[in-house]
Motif scaffolding. Structure first.
Motif: not given
Length: 284
Positions: A171-177, A219-221, A261-271
């Protein structure tokens, strides 16, 4: 705009009637409710039948009991319920919990919000809990984030982000995506939703383990996870809590647990997290 409402329910015989009654009392009537009975051992199924037998808008889906872990169980039940439906006839997809009481104008106000604002992808109210006989704002999240118990998605935004993920932190991943896809998440503070019970009481992992797993599956680094862990430790003034969270996070990394989540989505979340950190803490 027509609503498809999915409600996962496990042993909710005491709470579910309040939720379903509040739906029947809505000023907006064009909706369908699918209650997913996730292996309940109490009278939840009998409660559901009282509504399905008398109101054609209500339907039950019965599942075998799954392991109760934060995030994955409820999303699994939601998806099972969603997969029984054809979404072509709906414009709004909702994931509601089985222990909330909606104000009578909830669906009407959400529908108006979507109809009048084409870029709104996720809409909801604010959660309130009972304290000393009064209903007070829950305060577990910021007032610009739609909490898990009362999510309403525009169907197009839901499809575009690939639905919600079967993982802790969904429920945080959806917001970011949604934000990265150009959709807006909007909280309508005038919609006060009553939460009947305290969340997390029946989870099977300890708080430090929860946060460690949460930061990993979000997906946080490592850098951002450590920052997040330090914030939680500062809240309760405990250095040991920080190290317990990190231990849990690193155990997930070492075990290479699967991310939803995909690698691209993980990058999106960290950014996005890094952007928030700079704005809030570094004033950049």
């Amino acid at each position: 705009m027509r609503f498809l409402i999915i409600i996962p329910a496990h042993n909710e015989e005491n709470n579910l009637p309040f939720t379903l009654n509040s739906l029947q009392q809505q000023s907006f009537k064009d909706f369908k409710v699918v209650i997913v009975n996730d292996g309940s051992t109490d009278s939840t199924s009998e409660v559901i039948r009282k509504y399905t037998d008398t109101d054609s808008r209500f339907e039950m889906v019965a599942l075998q009991k799954s392991v109760h872990q934060p995030g994955s169980k409820v999303v699994n039940a939601f998806k099972k319920g969603l997969n029984t439906q054809t979404i072509d006839g709906f414009e709004i997809i909702c994931k509601f919990d089985a222990d909330i009481i909606l104000p009578e104008n909830y669906l009407e106000t959400v529908e108006d919000s979507f109809k009048n604002n084409p870029k709104y992808g996720l809409v909801g109210g604010l959660l309130y809990v009972e304290k000393d006989g009064d209903w007070v704002y829950e305060g577990n999240s910021n007032k610009h984030h739609v909490r898990g118990p009362m999510k309403a998605y525009r169907k197009e935004s839901f499809i575009q982000m690939g639905g919600i993920r079967e993982t802790l932190g969904w429920d945080n991943i959806d917001s970011i995506l949604l934000e990265k896809l150009g959709w807006k998440e909007v909280v309508l503070p005038e919609l006060q939703v009553k939460l009947i019970k305290v969340k997390g009481a029946d989870y099977t992992i300890r708080p430090a383990d929860y946060y460690g797993r949460y930061f990993y599956f979000l997906g946080l680094n490592r850098f951002l996870a450590y920052i997040a862990a330090s914030k939680e430790a500062i809240k309760i003034k405990s250095v040991s809590f920080f190290f317990s969270i990190i231990k849990s996070y690193e155990a997930c990394r070492s075990g290479k647990l699967e991310l939803k989540i995909s690698k691209e989505e993980q990058k999106m979340i960290n950014n996005q997290r890094w952007k928030m950190l700079k704005k809030k803490w570094l004033k950049i």
